[in-house]
Design an enzyme around this catalytic site. Sequence first.
Site, PDB file in Angstrom:
ATOM      1  N   SER A  85       0.821  -1.213   0.000  1.00 45.62           N
ATOM      2  CA  SER A  85       0.000   0.000   0.000  1.00 45.62           C
ATOM      3  C   SER A  85       0.849   1.255   0.000  1.00 45.62           C
ATOM      4  O   SER A  85       0.333   2.341  -0.215  1.00 45.62           O
ATOM      5  CB  SER A  85      -0.922  -0.001   1.213  1.00 45.62           C
ATOM      6  OG  SER A  85      -0.151  -0.109   2.388  1.00 45.62           O
ATOM      7  N   ASN A 110      -2.721   6.547  -0.167  1.00 46.10           N
ATOM      8  CA  ASN A 110      -2.233   6.568   1.217  1.00 46.10           C
ATOM      9  C   ASN A 110      -1.367   7.793   1.510  1.00 46.10           C
ATOM     10  O   ASN A 110      -1.258   8.208   2.657  1.00 46.10           O
ATOM     11  CB  ASN A 110      -1.493   5.264   1.540  1.00 46.10           C
ATOM     12  CG  ASN A 110      -2.493   4.159   1.841  1.00 46.10           C
ATOM     13  OD1 ASN A 110      -3.513   4.379   2.491  1.00 46.10           O
ATOM     14  ND2 ASN A 110      -2.245   2.971   1.338  1.00 46.10           N
ATOM     15  N   GLU A 134      -4.292   0.901  -7.918  1.00 44.02           N
ATOM     16  CA  GLU A 134      -3.164   1.758  -8.296  1.00 44.02           C
ATOM     17  C   GLU A 134      -2.103   0.862  -8.934  1.00 44.02           C
ATOM     18  O   GLU A 134      -1.715  -0.154  -8.342  1.00 44.02           O
ATOM     19  CB  GLU A 134      -2.562   2.434  -7.053  1.00 44.02           C
ATOM     20  CG  GLU A 134      -3.429   3.514  -6.446  1.00 44.02           C
ATOM     21  CD  GLU A 134      -2.798   4.156  -5.203  1.00 44.02           C
ATOM     22  OE1 GLU A 134      -2.999   5.362  -5.010  1.00 44.02           O
ATOM     23  OE2 GLU A 134      -2.121   3.463  -4.421  1.00 44.02           O
ATOM     24  N   HIS A 154      -1.852  -2.191  -6.401  1.00 42.25           N
ATOM     25  CA  HIS A 154      -2.423  -1.932  -5.075  1.00 42.25           C
ATOM     26  C   HIS A 154      -3.955  -1.940  -5.127  1.00 42.25           C
ATOM     27  O   HIS A 154      -4.568  -1.027  -5.671  1.00 42.25           O
ATOM     28  CB  HIS A 154      -1.897  -0.574  -4.569  1.00 42.25           C
ATOM     29  CG  HIS A 154      -2.423  -0.178  -3.235  1.00 42.25           C
ATOM     30  ND1 HIS A 154      -2.610   1.119  -2.855  1.00 42.25           N
ATOM     31  CD2 HIS A 154      -2.816  -0.939  -2.175  1.00 42.25           C
ATOM     32  CE1 HIS A 154      -3.081   1.157  -1.628  1.00 42.25           C
ATOM     33  NE2 HIS A 154      -3.232  -0.067  -1.192  1.00 42.25           N
TER      34      HIS A 154
HETATM   35  N1  3HC Z   1     -18.108  -9.951  -0.674  1.00 38.00           N
HETATM   36  C1  3HC Z   1     -19.110  -9.659  -1.497  1.00 38.00           C
HETATM   37  N2  3HC Z   1     -19.830  -8.531  -1.396  1.00 38.00           N
HETATM   38  C2  3HC Z   1     -19.511  -7.677  -0.402  1.00 38.00           C
HETATM   39  C3  3HC Z   1     -18.473  -7.932   0.506  1.00 38.00           C
HETATM   40  C4  3HC Z   1     -17.755  -9.133   0.340  1.00 38.00           C
HETATM   41  N3  3HC Z   1     -16.728  -9.461   1.132  1.00 38.00           N
HETATM   42  N4  3HC Z   1     -18.382  -6.898   1.378  1.00 38.00           N
HETATM   43  C5  3HC Z   1     -19.330  -6.028   1.040  1.00 38.00           C
HETATM   44  N5  3HC Z   1     -20.009  -6.490  -0.025  1.00 38.00           N
HETATM   45  C6  3HC Z   1     -21.093  -5.812  -0.737  1.00 38.00           C
HETATM   46  C7  3HC Z   1     -22.395  -5.954  -0.018  1.00 38.00           C
HETATM   47  O1  3HC Z   1     -23.017  -7.160  -0.372  1.00 38.00           O
HETATM   48  C8  3HC Z   1     -23.141  -4.739  -0.525  1.00 38.00           C
HETATM   49  O2  3HC Z   1     -23.646  -4.968  -1.824  1.00 38.00           O
HETATM   50  P1  3HC Z   1     -25.026  -4.287  -2.284  1.00 38.00           P
HETATM   51  O3  3HC Z   1     -24.789  -2.808  -2.298  1.00 38.00           O
HETATM   52  O4  3HC Z   1     -25.265  -4.852  -3.625  1.00 38.00           O
HETATM   53  O5  3HC Z   1     -26.028  -4.696  -1.258  1.00 38.00           O
HETATM   54  C9  3HC Z   1     -22.049  -3.687  -0.645  1.00 38.00           C
HETATM   55  O6  3HC Z   1     -20.833  -4.415  -0.738  1.00 38.00           O
HETATM   56  C10 3HC Z   1     -21.958  -2.763   0.552  1.00 38.00           C
HETATM   57  O7  3HC Z   1     -22.051  -3.507   1.677  1.00 38.00           O
HETATM   58  P2  3HC Z   1     -23.091  -3.137   2.830  1.00 38.00           P
HETATM   59  O8  3HC Z   1     -23.819  -1.867   2.496  1.00 38.00           O
HETATM   60  O9  3HC Z   1     -23.899  -4.329   3.129  1.00 38.00           O
HETATM   61  O10 3HC Z   1     -22.231  -2.801   4.045  1.00 38.00           O
HETATM   62  P3  3HC Z   1     -21.099  -3.663   4.484  1.00 38.00           P
HETATM   63  O11 3HC Z   1     -20.831  -3.353   5.906  1.00 38.00           O
HETATM   64  O12 3HC Z   1     -21.244  -5.073   4.142  1.00 38.00           O
HETATM   65  O13 3HC Z   1     -19.994  -3.029   3.537  1.00 38.00           O
HETATM   66  C11 3HC Z   1     -18.106  -1.720   3.000  1.00 38.00           C
HETATM   67  C12 3HC Z   1     -18.949  -2.432   4.022  1.00 38.00           C
HETATM   68  C13 3HC Z   1     -18.310  -2.225   1.587  1.00 38.00           C
HETATM   69  C14 3HC Z   1     -16.695  -2.018   3.444  1.00 38.00           C
HETATM   70  C15 3HC Z   1     -18.454  -0.194   3.038  1.00 38.00           C
HETATM   71  O14 3HC Z   1     -18.604   0.217   4.360  1.00 38.00           O
HETATM   72  C16 3HC Z   1     -17.349   0.668   2.446  1.00 38.00           C
HETATM   73  O15 3HC Z   1     -17.313   0.874   1.267  1.00 38.00           O
HETATM   74  N6  3HC Z   1     -16.441   1.205   3.299  1.00 38.00           N
HETATM   75  C17 3HC Z   1     -15.297   1.978   2.847  1.00 38.00           C
HETATM   76  C18 3HC Z   1     -14.207   1.040   2.417  1.00 38.00           C
HETATM   77  C19 3HC Z   1     -12.945   1.762   2.031  1.00 38.00           C
HETATM   78  O16 3HC Z   1     -12.832   2.979   2.074  1.00 38.00           O
HETATM   79  N7  3HC Z   1     -11.918   0.959   1.669  1.00 38.00           N
HETATM   80  C20 3HC Z   1     -10.619   1.471   1.373  1.00 38.00           C
HETATM   81  C21 3HC Z   1      -9.756   1.220   2.552  1.00 38.00           C
HETATM   82  S1  3HC Z   1      -8.134   1.830   2.340  1.00 38.00           S
HETATM   83  C22 3HC Z   1      -7.314   0.563   1.607  1.00 38.00           C
HETATM   84  O17 3HC Z   1      -7.795  -0.501   1.402  1.00 38.00           O
HETATM   85  C23 3HC Z   1      -5.918   0.892   1.235  1.00 38.00           C
HETATM   86  C24 3HC Z   1      -4.974   0.025   1.967  1.00 38.00           C
HETATM   87  O18 3HC Z   1      -3.707   0.324   1.472  1.00 38.00           O
HETATM   88  C25 3HC Z   1      -4.969   0.211   3.439  1.00 38.00           C
END
Ligand code: 3HC
Length: 382
Positions: free
Chosen positions: A123, A195, A156, A144
């Site tokens: 990341s 990041n 990325e 990424h």
């Molecule tokens: N498998 C399949 N589908 C999934 C899933 C999984 N593991 N997780 C979530 N989904 C789907 C759900 O089924 C839902 O689909 P729908 O809209 O068709 O119903 C959708 O994603 C959204 O999920 P929900 O509304 O049910 O809420 P959840 O709590 O399940 O979802 C989340 C959580 C998708 C993580 C949402 O909260 C989100 O988008 N959060 C922000 C995530 C983010 O910013 N990520 C970036 C992090 S930084 C990073 O990764 C960089 C690294 O370097 C650190």
Amino acid sequence: MKLEDIKKIAVVGAGDMGHGIAEVALLAGYKVALRDVEQRFVDKGLQRIGESLARLARKKRVSEEDRREMMGKIETFIDLGEAVKDADFVIEAVPEVMDIKKRVFLELDKLAPNDALLASNSSNMSITEIASVTSRPEKVVGMHFFNPAVVMKLVEVIKGDETSEETMQLTLDLATRMNKLPVRVEKDSVGFIYNRIGAPGLILLGAIVDRGIATPEEIDARLKHMGMPMGPYELMDYVGLDIVYHSSLYVAERLSAEYGPPEWLQEKIEAGDLGKKTGKGIYDWSRGRPAIDLSRAKEDFDPTDLIAIQVNEATKLLEEGVTKNPDDIDKVMIHGGRAAFGPFQLARGIGYDKLARRCEELAREYGVEAFRPTETLKKGNI
Ligand code: 3HC
């Protein structure tokens, strides 16, 4: 190698990111080898892929027949050599510790076919440094993904100093084939785009909590109220506090000590409270996602401050040539974090003058040089 020559993808590391990337590769029709260092880790990764594909099948995003076929296309391994010996493309997703990454790439270089491309899901770590332990740095690239990989669109694609244009293009094409939105990162610089722009946010958020201006829940409530899918503290728990910790140590070493982990984060790491994965972090996750009370949104915390320092950091990326395209930066922040707008889109609405003035004030108020506005921010017009 051409895109059509890629038949089998090996994913090294079956944790949060590795299992998600393996699932994305299965969804794109590839054969997948998933490898981790212990049987229980690969079993857990495979179980999570099974659950997620079942969720997609319930929602009719994939047919029951395709789900079964995909589960038949994945094999799990403990032995690295067995996992990668016939892979065309390898994606590493092991812990964010440079020595571990280098050890893995040294092995991959010996064990994977000579023409296989080797990608790191790091990341924020130097792709050039990771590639330096291999005999094929031109075939090493950053790829990424964002968590959860199956949902988040952004990838990325990072060019190390020696990455060939052919490797870049193939990786961009592969990401598109995986139904993702790839963005080119032209210069291998700490934190890449997403990041790096988030890094000064951690300084500011930490200082706001330390000074008692607002609590993590009050900040998260305020930002969720404005439409973010997760507040920044909930998101840190979600991606893992260990990842945030190692990442801020790495950024601090490479950019300036100001980006180092705040005290509260060190305390959490020492206590073993790493967020969602351990059931406890900033929030309690033992009964699932924490219910953040939106009525606790605190007015004393002004989200424009966060926007100001993020736009400022984004201008540093333009100045340093990490990317030449401000639209790509907006794309990264929208699709990497499911934000409604990118930093430059927001800046045009708020006004560059106002943001530059606020950055100057924040640098003074908090004594943080990283907040000082750049010449590009002061000029505006992006
Ligand atoms: N498998 C399949 N589908 C999934 C899933 C999984 N593991 N997780 C979530 N989904 C789907 C759900 O089924 C839902 O689909 P729908 O809209 O068709 O119903 C959708 O994603 C959204 O999920 P929900 O509304 O049910 O809420 P959840 O709590 O399940 O979802 C989340 C959580 C998708 C993580 C949402 O909260 C989100 O988008 N959060 C922000 C995530 C983010 O910013 N990520 C970036 C992090 S930084 C990073 O990764 C960089 C690294 O370097 C650190």
